[in-house]
Motif scaffolding. Structure first.
Motif, PDB file in Angstrom:
ATOM      1  N   VAL A   1       0.855  -1.194   0.000  1.00 40.59           N
ATOM      2  CA  VAL A   1       0.000   0.000   0.000  1.00 40.59           C
ATOM      3  C   VAL A   1       0.894   1.248   0.000  1.00 40.59           C
ATOM      4  O   VAL A   1       0.716   2.173  -0.803  1.00 40.59           O
ATOM      5  N   TYR A   2       1.879   1.223   0.878  1.00 39.17           N
ATOM      6  CA  TYR A   2       2.834   2.333   0.982  1.00 39.17           C
ATOM      7  C   TYR A   2       3.577   2.517  -0.345  1.00 39.17           C
ATOM      8  O   TYR A   2       3.658   3.631  -0.881  1.00 39.17           O
ATOM      9  N   LEU A   3       4.086   1.416  -0.901  1.00 39.21           N
ATOM     10  CA  LEU A   3       4.825   1.482  -2.166  1.00 39.21           C
ATOM     11  C   LEU A   3       3.950   2.081  -3.277  1.00 39.21           C
ATOM     12  O   LEU A   3       4.379   2.972  -4.016  1.00 39.21           O
ATOM     13  N   SER A   4       2.716   1.612  -3.377  1.00 39.07           N
ATOM     14  CA  SER A   4       1.838   2.108  -4.449  1.00 39.07           C
ATOM     15  C   SER A   4       1.579   3.605  -4.264  1.00 39.07           C
ATOM     16  O   SER A   4       1.571   4.361  -5.230  1.00 39.07           O
ATOM     17  N   GLU A   5       1.382   4.038  -3.033  1.00 39.01           N
ATOM     18  CA  GLU A   5       1.116   5.457  -2.796  1.00 39.01           C
ATOM     19  C   GLU A   5       2.301   6.321  -3.218  1.00 39.01           C
ATOM     20  O   GLU A   5       2.128   7.388  -3.785  1.00 39.01           O
ATOM     21  N   ILE A   6       3.511   5.849  -2.928  1.00 38.48           N
ATOM     22  CA  ILE A   6       4.698   6.623  -3.311  1.00 38.48           C
ATOM     23  C   ILE A   6       4.821   6.647  -4.840  1.00 38.48           C
ATOM     24  O   ILE A   6       5.067   7.684  -5.445  1.00 38.48           O
ATOM     25  N   MET A   7       4.615   5.483  -5.473  1.00 41.82           N
ATOM     26  CA  MET A   7       4.734   5.440  -6.939  1.00 41.82           C
ATOM     27  C   MET A   7       3.673   6.308  -7.608  1.00 41.82           C
ATOM     28  O   MET A   7       3.927   6.963  -8.612  1.00 41.82           O
ATOM     29  N   LEU A   8       2.463   6.312  -7.035  1.00 43.12           N
ATOM     30  CA  LEU A   8       1.354   7.042  -7.669  1.00 43.12           C
ATOM     31  C   LEU A   8       1.452   8.560  -7.504  1.00 43.12           C
ATOM     32  O   LEU A   8       0.710   9.292  -8.138  1.00 43.12           O
ATOM     33  N   GLN A   9       2.384   9.006  -6.633  1.00 48.60           N
ATOM     34  CA  GLN A   9       2.472  10.452  -6.387  1.00 48.60           C
ATOM     35  C   GLN A   9       2.671  11.253  -7.675  1.00 48.60           C
ATOM     36  O   GLN A   9       2.083  12.286  -7.858  1.00 48.60           O
ATOM     37  N   GLN A  10       3.567  10.778  -8.545  1.00 44.00           N
ATOM     38  CA  GLN A  10       3.792  11.564  -9.766  1.00 44.00           C
ATOM     39  C   GLN A  10       3.699  10.720 -11.027  1.00 44.00           C
ATOM     40  O   GLN A  10       4.198  11.115 -12.059  1.00 44.00           O
ATOM     41  N   THR A  11       3.091   9.550 -10.923  1.00 41.39           N
ATOM     42  CA  THR A  11       3.046   8.660 -12.086  1.00 41.39           C
ATOM     43  C   THR A  11       1.622   8.172 -12.308  1.00 41.39           C
ATOM     44  O   THR A  11       0.888   7.939 -11.343  1.00 41.39           O
ATOM     45  N   GLN A  12       1.247   8.024 -13.578  1.00 40.09           N
ATOM     46  CA  GLN A  12      -0.123   7.599 -13.892  1.00 40.09           C
ATOM     47  C   GLN A  12      -0.401   6.175 -13.407  1.00 40.09           C
ATOM     48  O   GLN A  12       0.488   5.323 -13.441  1.00 40.09           O
ATOM     49  N   VAL A  13      -1.663   5.964 -13.016  1.00 39.69           N
ATOM     50  CA  VAL A  13      -2.079   4.673 -12.455  1.00 39.69           C
ATOM     51  C   VAL A  13      -1.696   3.503 -13.378  1.00 39.69           C
ATOM     52  O   VAL A  13      -1.138   2.510 -12.919  1.00 39.69           O
ATOM     53  N   ASN A  14      -1.969   3.623 -14.672  1.00 40.14           N
ATOM     54  CA  ASN A  14      -1.716   2.492 -15.575  1.00 40.14           C
ATOM     55  C   ASN A  14      -0.253   2.081 -15.623  1.00 40.14           C
ATOM     56  O   ASN A  14       0.062   0.904 -15.643  1.00 40.14           O
ATOM     57  N   ARG A  15       0.625   3.077 -15.634  1.00 37.55           N
ATOM     58  CA  ARG A  15       2.067   2.763 -15.681  1.00 37.55           C
ATOM     59  C   ARG A  15       2.504   2.083 -14.401  1.00 37.55           C
ATOM     60  O   ARG A  15       3.291   1.162 -14.400  1.00 37.55           O
ATOM     61  N   VAL A  16       1.975   2.562 -13.269  1.00 35.77           N
ATOM     62  CA  VAL A  16       2.340   1.957 -11.981  1.00 35.77           C
ATOM     63  C   VAL A  16       1.804   0.526 -11.935  1.00 35.77           C
ATOM     64  O   VAL A  16       2.531  -0.419 -11.625  1.00 35.77           O
ATOM     65  N   ARG A  17       0.515   0.376 -12.268  1.00 36.19           N
ATOM     66  CA  ARG A  17      -0.129  -0.946 -12.161  1.00 36.19           C
ATOM     67  C   ARG A  17       0.500  -1.982 -13.101  1.00 36.19           C
ATOM     68  O   ARG A  17       0.787  -3.101 -12.712  1.00 36.19           O
ATOM     69  N   ASP A  18       0.764  -1.601 -14.346  1.00 40.50           N
ATOM     70  CA  ASP A  18       1.197  -2.593 -15.334  1.00 40.50           C
ATOM     71  C   ASP A  18       2.696  -2.834 -15.342  1.00 40.50           C
ATOM     72  O   ASP A  18       3.151  -3.884 -15.728  1.00 40.50           O
ATOM     73  N   GLU A  19       3.465  -1.805 -14.949  1.00 46.77           N
ATOM     74  CA  GLU A  19       4.912  -1.939 -15.110  1.00 46.77           C
ATOM     75  C   GLU A  19       5.670  -1.916 -13.795  1.00 46.77           C
ATOM     76  O   GLU A  19       6.216  -2.914 -13.336  1.00 46.77           O
ATOM     77  N   TYR A  20       5.668  -0.768 -13.177  1.00 47.38           N
ATOM     78  CA  TYR A  20       6.632  -0.534 -12.098  1.00 47.38           C
ATOM     79  C   TYR A  20       6.285  -1.230 -10.786  1.00 47.38           C
ATOM     80  O   TYR A  20       7.159  -1.768 -10.108  1.00 47.38           O
ATOM     81  N   TYR A  21       5.021  -1.219 -10.419  1.00 44.09           N
ATOM     82  CA  TYR A  21       4.612  -1.819  -9.147  1.00 44.09           C
ATOM     83  C   TYR A  21       4.920  -3.320  -9.112  1.00 44.09           C
ATOM     84  O   TYR A  21       5.606  -3.792  -8.201  1.00 44.09           O
ATOM     85  N   PRO A  22       4.475  -4.117 -10.136  1.00 47.68           N
ATOM     86  CA  PRO A  22       4.781  -5.550 -10.064  1.00 47.68           C
ATOM     87  C   PRO A  22       6.277  -5.842 -10.133  1.00 47.68           C
ATOM     88  O   PRO A  22       6.773  -6.722  -9.430  1.00 47.68           O
ATOM     89  N   GLN A  23       7.011  -5.070 -10.965  1.00 43.12           N
ATOM     90  CA  GLN A  23       8.457  -5.330 -11.091  1.00 43.12           C
ATOM     91  C   GLN A  23       9.197  -5.034  -9.784  1.00 43.12           C
ATOM     92  O   GLN A  23      10.039  -5.795  -9.334  1.00 43.12           O
ATOM     93  N   PHE A  24       8.855  -3.903  -9.176  1.00 48.55           N
ATOM     94  CA  PHE A  24       9.535  -3.488  -7.944  1.00 48.55           C
ATOM     95  C   PHE A  24       9.218  -4.463  -6.821  1.00 48.55           C
ATOM     96  O   PHE A  24      10.093  -4.867  -6.053  1.00 48.55           O
ATOM     97  N   LEU A  25       7.956  -4.853  -6.756  1.00 45.42           N
ATOM     98  CA  LEU A  25       7.525  -5.766  -5.692  1.00 45.42           C
ATOM     99  C   LEU A  25       8.151  -7.149  -5.866  1.00 45.42           C
ATOM    100  O   LEU A  25       8.460  -7.823  -4.882  1.00 45.42           O
ATOM    101  N   ALA A  26       8.357  -7.562  -7.121  1.00 41.33           N
ATOM    102  CA  ALA A  26       9.003  -8.863  -7.358  1.00 41.33           C
ATOM    103  C   ALA A  26      10.453  -8.807  -6.878  1.00 41.33           C
ATOM    104  O   ALA A  26      10.983  -9.782  -6.343  1.00 41.33           O
ATOM    105  N   LYS A  27      11.069  -7.650  -7.034  1.00 41.07           N
ATOM    106  CA  LYS A  27      12.472  -7.505  -6.637  1.00 41.07           C
ATOM    107  C   LYS A  27      12.615  -7.290  -5.127  1.00 41.07           C
ATOM    108  O   LYS A  27      13.514  -7.830  -4.482  1.00 41.07           O
ATOM    109  N   PHE A  28      11.723  -6.484  -4.567  1.00 39.46           N
ATOM    110  CA  PHE A  28      11.762  -6.195  -3.120  1.00 39.46           C
ATOM    111  C   PHE A  28      10.389  -6.511  -2.533  1.00 39.46           C
ATOM    112  O   PHE A  28       9.556  -5.621  -2.356  1.00 39.46           O
ATOM    113  N   PRO A  29      10.128  -7.786  -2.212  1.00 38.28           N
ATOM    114  CA  PRO A  29       8.765  -8.175  -1.805  1.00 38.28           C
ATOM    115  C   PRO A  29       8.361  -7.722  -0.404  1.00 38.28           C
ATOM    116  O   PRO A  29       7.167  -7.728  -0.087  1.00 38.28           O
TER     117      PRO A  29
END
Ligand code: SF4
Length: 310
Positions: free
Chosen positions: A28-56
């Motif tokens: 939840v915290y990670l998504s909130e930080i990513m969403l601060q300046q980035t569009q929802v679709n980019r966070v949801r489809d790209e960065y959030y899953p990749q980052f979470l896979a690397k740092f679960p």
């Protein structure tokens, strides 16, 4: 009104967003930080899953090197977000604090993020004020240019104390899908009968005209043994990232140019062949570039090089 809002949310809300269907606080915290300046679709489809896979977990993030965190953040921009995320993970290790005041003391956590963590992560009774919710509240109470304090007071007045999480998510989605900045779809809105701003909704939307600034940037491209020379970025914003060296333009060494938009800047980036790399340069092979901490601009510059150049 609260009941109608929740019924609307149940039917129309963005329930598929992955950070909405979890009980763990860290995502939840990670998504909130990513969403601060980035569009929802980019966070949801790209960065959030990749980052979470690397740092679960928060702990895995705390144990990582800053360069690894920045590399995983590459392309998302506003790299202070990644550095602060890492600092906060190091300070908290296993769990983020539960209190709004304690959260505010952590690097990179402002009032919005603190309230979002409290409500979406810990299910506390607080209003959350993101851009979408602010717009709905302004229109609902016909507030022209209200202070943060006034907005918080009004949002607290309509807060559903039994279901604060769903209530805030519903308002957020209402702002994003119905109460749009331009041409809101009032006929579909569950709050239309209470809305004091429905006659002139755009009166309550701040539309500041952005002034863009044109700027030219010149970078040197030095290749040796199939590797490219990069140097550490200076300045706080890109600290820890790698970049191409800035140079003065050399007319007969011109390679290519491209346009890039970054916040208020409209950049024309020109690339020039360089025979000598700066002494402090690190040499990166093409296969290692995807793991290097590079901004979108530098990734784009490398991608713009003619094929077989590197
Ligand atoms: S009635 Fe229209 S202006 Fe008012 S909250 Fe709903 S969508 Fe926004």
């Amino acid at each position: 009104m609260q009941k109608r809002l929740l019924q609307w949310y149940e039917k129309n809300g963005r329930h598929e967003l992955p950070w909405r269907n979890i009980t763990d606080i860290y995502p939840v915290y990670l998504s909130e930080i990513m969403l601060q300046q980035t569009q929802v679709n980019r966070v949801r489809d790209e960065y959030y899953p990749q980052f979470l896979a690397k740092f679960p977990t928060l702990k895995s993030l705390a144990d990582a090197q800053e360069s690894e965190v920045l590399a995983a953040w590459s392309g998302l921009g506003y790299y202070s977000r990644a550095r602060n995320l890492h600092k906060t993970a190091k300070l908290c290790k296993n769990e983020l604090p539960k209190s709004y005041e304690e959260l505010l003391k952590l690097p990179g956590i402002g009032s919005y993020t603190a309230s979002a963590i409290c409500v979406f992560g810990y299910h506390q009774n607080l209003p959350v004020l993101d851009t979408n919710i602010k717009r709905v509240i302004k229109r609902l109470f016909a507030l022209i240019d209200p202070s943060e304090k006034e907005l918080t007071r009004q949002a607290a007045k309509v807060l559903n104390n039994k279901e604060p999480r769903a209530h805030n998510l519903a308002l957020m989605d209402l702002g994003s899908l119905v109460c749009l900045p331009k041409n809101p779809k009032c006929q579909e809105c569950p709050l239309v009968s209470e809305c004091q701003g429905r006659e002139e909704p755009e009166l309550y939307t701040q539309t500041q005209k952005r002034r863009y600034k044109a700027m030219d940037l010149f970078y040197g491209v030095c290749i040796s043994d199939g590797k490219i020379a990069l140097i550490e970025s200076d300045g706080n914003m890109y600290k820890g990232m790698l970049t191409l060296p800035k140079i003065d333009p050399i007319e007969d060494a011109y390679i290519t140019s491209f346009k890039h938009a970054y916040t208020k800047y409209r950049l024309t980036v020109k690339l020039y062949r360089c025979e000598e790399a700066p002494q402090e340069a690190v040499w990166i092979a093409p296969y290692a570039l995807h793991n290097a901490p590079l901004s979108s601009l530098i990734k784009k510059a490398i991608a713009n090089l003619p094929s077989n150049y590197l």
